[in-house]
Scaffold this motif. Structure first.
Motif, PDB file in Angstrom:
ATOM      1  N   HIS A 208       0.850  -1.196   0.000  1.00 54.74           N
ATOM      2  CA  HIS A 208       0.000   0.000   0.000  1.00 54.74           C
ATOM      3  C   HIS A 208       0.883   1.242   0.000  1.00 54.74           C
ATOM      4  N   GLU A 209       0.471   2.229  -0.759  1.00 54.82           N
ATOM      5  CA  GLU A 209       1.123   3.542  -0.671  1.00 54.82           C
ATOM      6  C   GLU A 209       0.158   4.498   0.028  1.00 54.82           C
ATOM      7  N   PHE A 210       0.719   5.503   0.671  1.00 60.57           N
ATOM      8  CA  PHE A 210      -0.077   6.460   1.424  1.00 60.57           C
ATOM      9  C   PHE A 210      -0.026   7.808   0.722  1.00 60.57           C
ATOM     10  N   ILE A 211      -1.207   8.281   0.375  1.00 65.17           N
ATOM     11  CA  ILE A 211      -1.356   9.510  -0.397  1.00 65.17           C
ATOM     12  C   ILE A 211      -1.887  10.612   0.516  1.00 65.17           C
ATOM     13  N   ILE A 212      -1.193  11.742   0.523  1.00 69.89           N
ATOM     14  CA  ILE A 212      -1.649  12.921   1.247  1.00 69.89           C
ATOM     15  C   ILE A 212      -2.470  13.773   0.292  1.00 69.89           C
ATOM     16  N   LEU A 213      -3.655  14.148   0.714  1.00 72.20           N
ATOM     17  CA  LEU A 213      -4.517  14.962  -0.131  1.00 72.20           C
ATOM     18  C   LEU A 213      -4.040  16.409  -0.112  1.00 72.20           C
ATOM     19  N   ALA A 214      -3.783  16.945  -1.299  1.00 80.22           N
ATOM     20  CA  ALA A 214      -3.301  18.318  -1.438  1.00 80.22           C
ATOM     21  C   ALA A 214      -3.776  18.863  -2.774  1.00 80.22           C
ATOM     22  N   PRO A 215      -4.261  20.112  -2.810  1.00 83.26           N
ATOM     23  CA  PRO A 215      -4.786  20.668  -4.067  1.00 83.26           C
ATOM     24  C   PRO A 215      -3.786  20.656  -5.207  1.00 83.26           C
ATOM     25  N   THR A 216      -2.481  20.764  -4.868  1.00 83.34           N
ATOM     26  CA  THR A 216      -1.453  20.805  -5.899  1.00 83.34           C
ATOM     27  C   THR A 216      -0.732  19.471  -6.038  1.00 83.34           C
ATOM     28  N   GLY A 217      -1.391  18.372  -5.626  1.00 87.56           N
ATOM     29  CA  GLY A 217      -0.775  17.053  -5.666  1.00 87.56           C
ATOM     30  C   GLY A 217      -0.392  16.605  -7.055  1.00 87.56           C
ATOM     31  N   GLU A 218       0.450  15.568  -7.106  1.00 89.30           N
ATOM     32  CA  GLU A 218       1.036  15.126  -8.377  1.00 89.30           C
ATOM     33  C   GLU A 218       0.152  14.160  -9.151  1.00 89.30           C
TER      34      GLU A 218
END
Length: 440
Positions: A208-218
């Motif tokens: 599993h990878e952990f994704i941080i929610l951010a408006p400018t995410g990749e």
């Protein structure tokens, strides 16, 4: 820290090489300085934030039962040849020859080294389970390092490695680390979404990878709104209780989450429409179960209860600590600068003296500064007020204590909350209480 004596080199202009928000703001706020492509010096402000992030990571690893060690950055090539990865890893590995012509490398990860260390001491099933972690610098020779600390060549990483007797034990270790990760990110004021992922060059069949929610995410992410409402840091799951870990894992994996590459529209349609969320995200952590891939290749065995040799099952668990700083800023900023979460802000409060030399203003600032040891920056510079406001917003202190002659004469502090812009005029003791609430 008094700004008149501090090494805090803020910049008014954005450096040309900075392409994304976090890189621009980290350079402008004086957190880092690039020394060569993808390699950065951490300046006092950035180092304080990096240490706060590291400490939260450390506390949650300890809480989950992992034990901290410290492995070297330079590793002997023989270990990687033993595992079969030396020739497979590719040009990202920085290979070195020492003065005695011994082949060495700057470690991009530590599966081989930790397996070699553990097999020197683990002899019996009584030595399992164990989870060892460290927080150490890594190097991967990216072909195009860019985006500041988000994709550098040298980076600080927490990597942990679990050793278990069997598959069931390895799964428990995996789930305990997943819980630790969700608590870690929550404590930093971040919303994290775990997503099933490919294992990549580390290997294994559960990841599993952990994704941080951010408006400018990749990358684009699709997720269930349930991830927004869960307070993992407060949930009373016991990392040592298999039943609790099963409940936690069922709760997490029961919520839909996928990156755009792995988005399953048929599964997405099963999520209630009012719970569907789409956003942008940044990967900050990755966990893997890979069974006996390394333990078998490197000859790690222990005696089972009946004396029969057993090859331990392993997993590895990474958090990009320095990358997290970039992700935190990507998730929290505005046109004026950084908006730090309280838990990782380099300093809790910026004290802005609007008229240095005024006896009342000086005295009130000194009182406030003395009452917040180690958590306040005192802007005592003979600068105009506008410059002090601009720097305070750029650096992103969660609280700004604004003190001018008129307020100081009445013993009043104007307190500004950086995240909301809210302003309050309070007596000194009440202003202190407000700030201290967020230090708990």
């Amino acid at each position: 820290m008094r700004l008149s004596r501090a090494f805090l080199p803020t910049l008014k202009e954005t450096p040309a090489e900075a392409q994304i928000v976090s890189h621009r703001l980290m350079l402008r706020a004086g957190l880092i300085r690039q020394t060569s492509a993808g390699i950065y010096a951490w300046l006092p402000l950035g180092l304080r934030a990096l240490r706060k992030v590291s400490e939260i990571v450390r506390q949650e690893q300890d809480r989950a039962g992992a034990q901290e060690i410290l492995m070297p950055t330079i590793q002997p090539a023989e270990l990687w040849k033993e595992s079969g990865r030396y020739d497979d890893y590719g040009k990202e590995m920085l290979r070195i020859t020492d003065r005695h012509d011994r082949e060495m490398l700057y470690g991009p990860t530590n599966e081989e080294m930790v397996t070699d260390i553990f097999k020197s001491y683990a002899k019996s099933y009584r030595d399992l389970p164990r989870n060892l972690y460290h927080i150490q610098w890594k190097f991967r020779d990216e072909i195009r390092p860019r985006f500041g600390v988000m994709r550098g060549r040298e980076f600080l990483m927490k990597d942990a490695y679990s050793f278990d007797m069997d598959y069931e034990g390895a799964v428990r270790s995996y789930r305990a680390m997943m819980l630790a990760y969700m608590r870690t990110f929550q404590r930093m004021g971040l919303r994290a979404v775990p997503m099933r992922a490919d294992t990549g060059p580390i290997g294994g069949n559960l990841s599993h990878e952990f994704i941080i929610l951010a408006p400018t995410g990749e990358s684009t992410v699709f997720y269930d709104a349930g991830f927004e409402s869960m307070d993992w840091s407060q949930m009373e799951f016991d990392s040592s209780d298999p039943a609790d870990l099963n409940k936690f894992y069922d709760l997490v994996t029961g919520l839909y989450a996928a990156t755009d590459e792995m988005h399953d529209t048929a599964a997405w349609e099963k999520v209630p429409e009012n719970s569907r969320r789409e956003g942008r995200g940044i990967e900050v952590g990755h966990i893997f179960y890979f069974g006996t891939k390394y333990s078998k290749a490197m000859g790690l065995t222990v005696a089972g209860p009946d004396g029969t040799p057993v090859v331990p099952e392993m997993g590895s668990y990474g958090i990009g600590v320095s990358r997290l700083l970039g992700a935190i800023i990507e998730a929290g900023h505005d046109e004026n600068g950084i908006i730090w979460p309280d838990a990782v802000a380099p300093f809790a409060c910026g004290i802005l003296n609007l008229k240095p030399g005024d006896a009342a203003a000086d005295a009130l600032c000194e009182q406030l500064y003395a009452a917040l040891p180690g958590e306040a920056v005192y802007d005592d510079r003979p600068e105009r007020a506008g410059a002090k406001f601009a720097d305070a917003d750029l650096i992103g202190y969660p609280w700004q204590a604004i003190i001018g002659p008129r307020g100081a004469a009445k013993g009043v502090v104007e307190l500004k909350r950086r995240a909301t812009g809210e302003r309050l005029e309070l007596p000194l003791d009440e202003a202190l209480a407000k700030i201290r609430e967020t230090l708990a």
